[in-house]
Design a protein around this motif. Structure first.
Motif, PDB file in Angstrom:
ATOM      1  N   VAL A   1      34.148 -11.022   8.841  1.00 24.84           N
ATOM      2  CA  VAL A   1      33.423 -10.267   8.094  1.00 24.84           C
ATOM      3  C   VAL A   1      33.649  -9.128   9.720  1.00 24.84           C
ATOM      4  CG1 VAL A   1      30.773 -10.488   7.705  1.00 24.84           C
ATOM      5  CG2 VAL A   1      32.370 -12.501   7.434  1.00 24.84           C
ATOM      6  N   THR A   2      33.820  -7.982   9.030  1.00 25.10           N
ATOM      7  CA  THR A   2      34.262  -7.754  10.179  1.00 25.10           C
ATOM      8  C   THR A   2      32.930  -6.331  10.430  1.00 25.10           C
ATOM      9  OG1 THR A   2      36.279  -6.751   9.170  1.00 25.10           O
ATOM     10  CG2 THR A   2      35.700  -4.824  10.651  1.00 25.10           C
ATOM     11  N   GLY A   3      32.431  -6.219  11.541  1.00 19.03           N
ATOM     12  CA  GLY A   3      31.643  -5.337  11.939  1.00 19.03           C
ATOM     13  C   GLY A   3      29.649  -6.333  11.726  1.00 19.03           C
ATOM     14  N   TYR A   4      30.121  -7.563  11.462  1.00 22.17           N
ATOM     15  CA  TYR A   4      29.505  -8.536  11.738  1.00 22.17           C
ATOM     16  C   TYR A   4      29.064  -9.097  13.017  1.00 22.17           C
ATOM     17  CZ  TYR A   4      25.688 -11.810  10.127  1.00 22.17           C
ATOM     18  OH  TYR A   4      24.419 -12.386  10.202  1.00 22.17           O
ATOM     19  N   VAL A   5      28.175  -9.200  13.342  1.00 19.71           N
ATOM     20  CA  VAL A   5      27.387  -9.999  14.627  1.00 19.71           C
ATOM     21  C   VAL A   5      26.753 -10.934  14.295  1.00 19.71           C
ATOM     22  CG1 VAL A   5      27.459  -9.450  17.340  1.00 19.71           C
ATOM     23  CG2 VAL A   5      28.071  -7.659  16.304  1.00 19.71           C
ATOM     24  N   ASP A   6      26.706 -11.962  14.908  1.00 19.23           N
ATOM     25  CA  ASP A   6      26.170 -12.893  14.870  1.00 19.23           C
ATOM     26  C   ASP A   6      24.828 -12.960  15.644  1.00 19.23           C
ATOM     27  OD1 ASP A   6      24.454 -15.480  14.523  1.00 19.23           O
ATOM     28  OD2 ASP A   6      25.302 -15.751  12.506  1.00 19.23           O
ATOM     29  N   PRO A   7      23.203 -12.866  15.543  1.00 22.66           N
ATOM     30  CA  PRO A   7      22.901 -12.741  17.254  1.00 22.66           C
ATOM     31  C   PRO A   7      22.732 -14.086  18.590  1.00 22.66           C
ATOM     32  CG  PRO A   7      21.002 -11.795  15.617  1.00 22.66           C
ATOM     33  CD  PRO A   7      22.653 -12.513  14.367  1.00 22.66           C
ATOM     34  N   ARG A   8      23.637 -15.426  17.809  1.00 23.34           N
ATOM     35  CA  ARG A   8      23.481 -16.221  17.613  1.00 23.34           C
ATOM     36  C   ARG A   8      24.414 -16.456  18.944  1.00 23.34           C
ATOM     37  NH1 ARG A   8      23.182 -20.592  13.291  1.00 23.34           N
ATOM     38  NH2 ARG A   8      24.582 -18.397  12.758  1.00 23.34           N
ATOM     39  N   VAL A   9      25.514 -16.027  17.975  1.00 19.59           N
ATOM     40  CA  VAL A   9      26.652 -15.919  19.050  1.00 19.59           C
ATOM     41  C   VAL A   9      27.585 -15.089  19.127  1.00 19.59           C
ATOM     42  CG1 VAL A   9      27.832 -18.338  18.885  1.00 19.59           C
ATOM     43  CG2 VAL A   9      27.678 -16.511  16.927  1.00 19.59           C
ATOM     44  N   PRO A  10      26.543 -13.802  20.018  1.00 19.01           N
ATOM     45  CA  PRO A  10      27.534 -12.544  19.874  1.00 19.01           C
ATOM     46  C   PRO A  10      29.160 -12.438  20.572  1.00 19.01           C
ATOM     47  CG  PRO A  10      25.898 -12.979  21.733  1.00 19.01           C
ATOM     48  CD  PRO A  10      25.912 -14.156  20.868  1.00 19.01           C
ATOM     49  N   THR A  11      29.195 -13.533  20.588  1.00 12.55           N
ATOM     50  CA  THR A  11      30.662 -13.171  21.413  1.00 12.55           C
ATOM     51  C   THR A  11      31.805 -13.934  20.571  1.00 12.55           C
ATOM     52  OG1 THR A  11      30.674 -15.233  22.979  1.00 12.55           O
ATOM     53  CG2 THR A  11      29.728 -13.324  24.224  1.00 12.55           C
ATOM     54  N   LYS A  12      31.144 -14.461  19.391  1.00 13.49           N
ATOM     55  CA  LYS A  12      31.873 -14.573  18.791  1.00 13.49           C
ATOM     56  C   LYS A  12      32.570 -13.948  17.283  1.00 13.49           C
ATOM     57  CE  LYS A  12      32.389 -19.285  20.281  1.00 13.49           C
ATOM     58  NZ  LYS A  12      33.847 -20.017  20.807  1.00 13.49           N
ATOM     59  N   LYS A  13      33.488 -14.367  16.730  1.00 14.62           N
ATOM     60  CA  LYS A  13      34.119 -13.565  15.461  1.00 14.62           C
ATOM     61  C   LYS A  13      33.603 -14.430  14.286  1.00 14.62           C
ATOM     62  CE  LYS A  13      37.267 -10.298  13.606  1.00 14.62           C
ATOM     63  NZ  LYS A  13      38.586  -9.833  13.766  1.00 14.62           N
ATOM     64  N   VAL A  14      32.569 -13.531  13.339  1.00 14.92           N
ATOM     65  CA  VAL A  14      32.360 -14.643  11.742  1.00 14.92           C
ATOM     66  C   VAL A  14      33.186 -14.258  11.515  1.00 14.92           C
ATOM     67  CG1 VAL A  14      29.989 -14.516  10.696  1.00 14.92           C
ATOM     68  CG2 VAL A  14      30.144 -13.685  13.238  1.00 14.92           C
ATOM     69  N   TYR A  15      33.470 -15.588  10.542  1.00 11.90           N
ATOM     70  CA  TYR A  15      34.812 -15.688   9.325  1.00 11.90           C
ATOM     71  C   TYR A  15      33.628 -16.374   8.072  1.00 11.90           C
ATOM     72  CZ  TYR A  15      38.547 -14.695  12.064  1.00 11.90           C
ATOM     73  OH  TYR A  15      39.608 -14.180  12.912  1.00 11.90           O
ATOM     74  N   LEU A  16      33.712 -15.985   6.913  1.00 13.16           N
ATOM     75  CA  LEU A  16      33.304 -16.726   5.916  1.00 13.16           C
ATOM     76  C   LEU A  16      34.058 -17.157   5.320  1.00 13.16           C
ATOM     77  CD1 LEU A  16      30.470 -17.244   4.121  1.00 13.16           C
ATOM     78  CD2 LEU A  16      30.807 -14.650   3.376  1.00 13.16           C
TER      79      LEU A  16
ATOM     80  N   LEU B   1      27.066 -24.418   7.151  1.00 14.96           N
ATOM     81  CA  LEU B   1      26.354 -23.644   5.662  1.00 14.96           C
ATOM     82  C   LEU B   1      26.374 -22.289   6.201  1.00 14.96           C
ATOM     83  CD1 LEU B   1      25.867 -24.295   2.755  1.00 14.96           C
ATOM     84  CD2 LEU B   1      23.176 -24.588   3.589  1.00 14.96           C
ATOM     85  N   ALA B   2      26.962 -20.929   5.066  1.00 11.86           N
ATOM     86  CA  ALA B   2      26.255 -19.604   5.173  1.00 11.86           C
ATOM     87  C   ALA B   2      25.653 -19.076   5.258  1.00 11.86           C
ATOM     88  CB  ALA B   2      27.296 -18.679   3.741  1.00 11.86           C
ATOM     89  N   THR B   3      24.101 -18.016   6.044  1.00  8.23           N
ATOM     90  CA  THR B   3      23.230 -17.842   5.834  1.00  8.23           C
ATOM     91  C   THR B   3      22.936 -17.119   4.910  1.00  8.23           C
ATOM     92  OG1 THR B   3      23.584 -15.753   7.880  1.00  8.23           O
ATOM     93  CG2 THR B   3      23.228 -18.302   8.712  1.00  8.23           C
ATOM     94  N   ASP B   4      21.790 -16.457   4.792  1.00  3.43           N
ATOM     95  CA  ASP B   4      21.459 -14.851   4.075  1.00  3.43           C
ATOM     96  C   ASP B   4      22.049 -13.903   3.960  1.00  3.43           C
ATOM     97  OD1 ASP B   4      19.274 -15.447   5.455  1.00  3.43           O
ATOM     98  OD2 ASP B   4      18.261 -14.806   4.280  1.00  3.43           O
ATOM     99  N   GLU B   5      22.062 -13.661   5.948  1.00  4.64           N
ATOM    100  CA  GLU B   5      22.160 -12.324   6.635  1.00  4.64           C
ATOM    101  C   GLU B   5      23.765 -12.653   6.973  1.00  4.64           C
ATOM    102  OE1 GLU B   5      19.616 -12.194  10.076  1.00  4.64           O
ATOM    103  OE2 GLU B   5      20.924 -13.002  10.943  1.00  4.64           O
ATOM    104  N   VAL B   6      24.548 -13.215   6.619  1.00  2.61           N
ATOM    105  CA  VAL B   6      25.905 -12.439   6.048  1.00  2.61           C
ATOM    106  C   VAL B   6      26.408 -12.732   4.943  1.00  2.61           C
ATOM    107  CG1 VAL B   6      27.390 -15.385   6.037  1.00  2.61           C
ATOM    108  CG2 VAL B   6      28.315 -13.455   7.996  1.00  2.61           C
ATOM    109  N   LEU B   7      25.846 -12.789   4.129  1.00 10.04           N
ATOM    110  CA  LEU B   7      26.484 -12.704   2.559  1.00 10.04           C
ATOM    111  C   LEU B   7      25.125 -11.606   2.827  1.00 10.04           C
ATOM    112  CD1 LEU B   7      25.831 -16.257   0.676  1.00 10.04           C
ATOM    113  CD2 LEU B   7      27.813 -15.220   1.924  1.00 10.04           C
ATOM    114  N   ASP B   8      24.396 -11.111   2.403  1.00 11.68           N
ATOM    115  CA  ASP B   8      23.757 -10.127   2.239  1.00 11.68           C
ATOM    116  C   ASP B   8      24.737  -8.459   3.283  1.00 11.68           C
ATOM    117  OD1 ASP B   8      21.739 -10.531   0.600  1.00 11.68           O
ATOM    118  OD2 ASP B   8      20.118 -10.947   2.522  1.00 11.68           O
ATOM    119  N   PHE B   9      24.923  -9.369   3.849  1.00  6.72           N
ATOM    120  CA  PHE B   9      25.925  -8.431   4.909  1.00  6.72           C
ATOM    121  C   PHE B   9      27.417  -7.709   3.569  1.00  6.72           C
ATOM    122  CE2 PHE B   9      29.171  -7.073   7.331  1.00  6.72           C
ATOM    123  CZ  PHE B   9      28.601  -5.995   8.288  1.00  6.72           C
TER     124      PHE B   9
END
Length: 521
Positions: free
Chosen positions: A142-157, A331-339
């Protein structure tokens, strides 16, 4: 189309690819002499340079650039060498860093071990010459998205919705850990996800039939009344949390558009396959075996095969959460799916739990404006597998909406208990669009797309606020029955129901809803 062998374990039909090698406790394969030194269970005795000639193994050197000893690939696997990476050869899960697939290849995500529902996602049906399939566990950054809980990790969906075959693999894996019992309740207690509420655990199975949940009476019926709505019982009732009752006729909370029962005349469409012996437990109604189908050319598609490849539905929000945790994500969050879909999160344009995708929002009737049907990153409503209601008829006579809804396989005339043909295997697109993959979403034009976000199944999510879990589940996009899934019964807080809308509850499930996982790397 490849057939699979079904082994009945504790009443549940666990589908296992017939190409699996039988496990041997003495370190040999069935019918071969046992290894005596230097080998593990599952290692074959092969007359090669590493054999001493007397039925024993020579010790392999795991850095010699050769496949020798008990290794399953070059310098890896077999117990005497490090586990193999994705794509390497294997005989058992222990040969791999994660898991070994039915094709004896190491994979990165354990739920995609089987064929059906494991590597059958993408364009075209199983067995068709033009099918282009890949792992159903493929995940995209998910290019450009940072999850506030794990800011050092790259997020994948995950690219695809969770399949029924992947859920079956989850159950099989847990059952193997608990002497044949699908004790997900104990497993989650000992392997608690970062986002979990202990109150959810009671809705998970501990065995095939054992365990009950005490359900508040109002949640078991339609408090609004009406001739076709289940009445509210006079008293609270107990419901079985056993696996044999998780994905079919019973409910822990009644949702309008439930559609998980397959009794005569129900036209239900759950996608988890239960054999006839389990269906017979469901109650006083008549539950015929799940319907076999046919391809357009008339080839028979057994029920267990066409169901395992389809997107999983009729699964509680709690069990979806447990599955994604077992599978190495959440499970995916609404924040990442909205992004990903560029769905507004504030103001009047916020999508929230309303049916729609991105900037397209429709609530009461099939939307007539272009703004409600088109625009943003999501596919046009008229192109995706999404119905105004759960029926096969168009929402309005002559409407251009959804004339290309999915239908596979084809059922015989007179089948009134099963309508699973309307749930697509992930990535199928639309039959009326000549099999083209139209329900795609990309952040940037050149990106590999996510599939089935706008249509197919509505998707359950963890609802977040600036990275903090709100304690509620949500419902995204506009899949099958997009208005039924958001009926007033499902989205209104009724007195005495604990302050949660029905779709927000951990025990909520319906045939209209599935989900997908996200991951951190």
């Amino acid at each position: 189309m490849g057939r699979i062998e079904t082994i009945l374990t504790g009443g549940l039909g666990l589908a296992v690819a017939s190409s699996y090698v039988a496990a041997c406790t003495d370190g040999s394969h069935a019918g071969e002499p046992p290894c005596t030194t230097g080998c593990d269970a599952g290692a074959e005795l092969t007359p090669d340079a590493s054999s001493s000639g007397d039925g024993t193994r020579a010790t392999a050197v795991s850095t010699d650039g050769l496949k020798n000893g008990s290794e399953t690939d070059v310098d890896c696997g077999g117990g005497s060498a490090p586990p193999c990476a994705e794509g390497k050869s294997c005989l058992a899960d222990g040969d791999c860093t994660v898991a070994c697939s039915y094709a004896h290849e190491c994979i990165a995500v354990r739920s995609c071990k089987p064929h059906l529902g494991g590597d059958t996602c993408g364009k075209g049906e199983v067995g068709e010459p033009d099918a282009v399939h890949e792992s159903c566990c493929k995940t995209l950054p998910v290019t450009g998205y940072v999850d506030p809980r794990v800011p050092t990790k790259k997020v994948y969906l995950d690219k695809y919705e969770i399949t029924s075959g992947r859920v079956r693999t989850f159950i099989s894996d847990i059952s193997a850990k608990y002497a044949g019992k699908p004790n997900i309740k104990d497993w989650i207690t000992k392997n608690t996800p970062p986002i979990w509420n202990a109150d959810w655990t009671e809705f998970l199975p501990s065995d095939h039939e054992a365990g009950t949940v005490h359900v508040y009476r109002q949640l078991l019926g339609d408090v609004r009344g009406g001739p076709d709505a289940p009445p509210v019982p006079a008293a609270d009732q107990d419901r079985s949390a056993g696996l044999d009752f998780q994905f079919n006729a019973q409910f822990f909370v009644y949702l309008h558009g439930h559609n998980c029962s397959t009794h005569e005349g129900s036209f239900g469409f759950p996608t988890f396959f239960y054999p006839a012996s389990i269906l017979a437990k469901q109650g006083p109604d008549t539950f015929p075996p799940r319907a076999d189908g046919t391809t357009a050319s008339g080839m028979v598609v057994p029920a267990n095969e066409h169901l395992d490849v389809k997107a999983m539905n009729c699964i509680t929000n709690a069990l979806l959460t447990a599955f994604c945790h077992w599978d190495g994500g959440q499970l995916a969050t609404d924040e990442v799916l909205d992004f990903v879909t560029a769905s507004p999160r504030s103001g009047d344009a916020a999508l929230g739990d309303k049916p729609g995708c991105g900037t397209q929002i429709g609530t009461e009737i099939p939307p007539s404006s272009d703004a409600a049907m088109k625009g943003g990153r999501c596919a046009d409503l008229a192109l995706v597998n999404a119905t105004f209601d759960a029926g096969e008829q168009l929402p309005v006579p002559g409407s251009p909406l959804n004339v290309s809804n999915y239908m596979f396989p084809f059922f015989a005339a007179g089948v009134t208990h099963d309508k699973a043909w309307e749930v697509a295997a992930p990535g199928r697109g639309s039959l009326a669009a000549a099999g083209a993959q139209v329900d795609v979403v990309r952040i940037d034009p050149g990106d590999e797309p996510w599939m089935d976000l706008a249509g197919n199944l509505n998707e359950a999510v963890l609802t977040m606020n600036a990275g903090m879990f709100t304690g509620k589940f949500g419902l995204k996009f506009r899949g099958l029955g997009y208005q039924s899934s958001r009926s007033p019964l499902n989205i209104t807080v009724f007195e005495g129901e604990g302050g949660l809308r029905r779709i927000e509850r951990p025990e909520a499930r319906s045939a209209l809803t599935g989900g997908r996982c996200m991951r951190f790397k």
